[in-house]
Design an enzyme around this catalytic site. Structure first.
Site, PDB file in Angstrom:
ATOM      1  CG  HIS A  52      -1.983  -0.986   1.229  1.00 50.57           C
ATOM      2  ND1 HIS A  52      -3.123  -0.841   1.984  1.00 50.57           N
ATOM      3  CD2 HIS A  52      -2.133  -2.156   0.553  1.00 50.57           C
ATOM      4  CE1 HIS A  52      -3.925  -1.876   1.781  1.00 50.57           C
ATOM      5  NE2 HIS A  52      -3.332  -2.691   0.919  1.00 50.57           N
ATOM      6  CD  GLU A  54      -2.164   4.197   3.038  1.00 51.72           C
ATOM      7  OE1 GLU A  54      -3.352   4.394   3.315  1.00 51.72           O
ATOM      8  OE2 GLU A  54      -1.799   3.383   2.160  1.00 51.72           O
ATOM      9  CB  CYS A  82      -6.707  -0.533   5.224  1.00 49.62           C
ATOM     10  SG  CYS A  82      -4.969  -1.028   5.135  1.00 49.62           S
ATOM     11  CB  CYS A  85      -2.202   1.795   6.070  1.00 46.03           C
ATOM     12  SG  CYS A  85      -1.747   0.879   4.572  1.00 46.03           S
TER      13      CYS A  85
END
Length: 152
Positions: A52, A54, A82, A85
């Site tokens: 991801h 992040e 999410c 993260c």
């Protein structure tokens, strides 16, 4: 630079993801007014659930600073993080996260739940919402609309 300008940089990262058929999420980490890392989702390209924006931005910032503690850093991210993260934001000691669009399905910074402030973790991450909200929502809506068309 101001918070909208930093979010525009995160949107630029999200466009890179969009062009690679990745969910268009971008993240930028700033320390002392300087961008120290940028990233976009690479989950499809790398065939790795953890890629991801992040997480990648945190990894790059940690490498650049030579520490996992990013306590004087802020993150600008186009979509609400999410749970994975959000956990990484807490663990990395990010000071504040600026969020563009909210994620009503998996958001863990206020939509579905709020890991950053609602629990007794050893670190609290400040949050500011709706930075360049319309642009952040639009890139996601456009992406999924286009994806649905391709699947038909």
């Amino acid at each position: 630079m101001n918070k909208e300008e930093y979010m525009k940089l995160a949107l630029k990262e999200a466009r890179k993801a969009y062009n690679k058929l990745e969910v268009p999420v971008g993240a930028v980490i700033v320390k002392d007014g300087k961008v120290i890392s940028k990233a976009y989702n690479e989950k499809e390209e790398k065939k790795d659930t953890t890629k991801h924006a992040e997480i990648l931005a945190i990894q790059r910032a940690s490498k650049k600073l030579g520490t996992w503690r990013l306590k004087d850093c802020d993150m600008y991210v186009t979509l609400e993080p999410c749970s994975m993260c959000a956990g990484a934001l807490i663990q990395s000691r990010i000071n504040k996260v600026y969020i563009g669009a909210m994620d009503e399905k998996t958001g863990s910074c206020g939509s579905v739940l709020n890991l950053l402030t609602d629990y007794k973790f050893n670190h609290k991450v400040e949050i500011e919402y709706n930075i360049c909200k319309e642009e952040c929502e639009k890139i996601l809506k456009d992406f999924f609309k286009e994806l649905r068309k391709k699947k038909k």
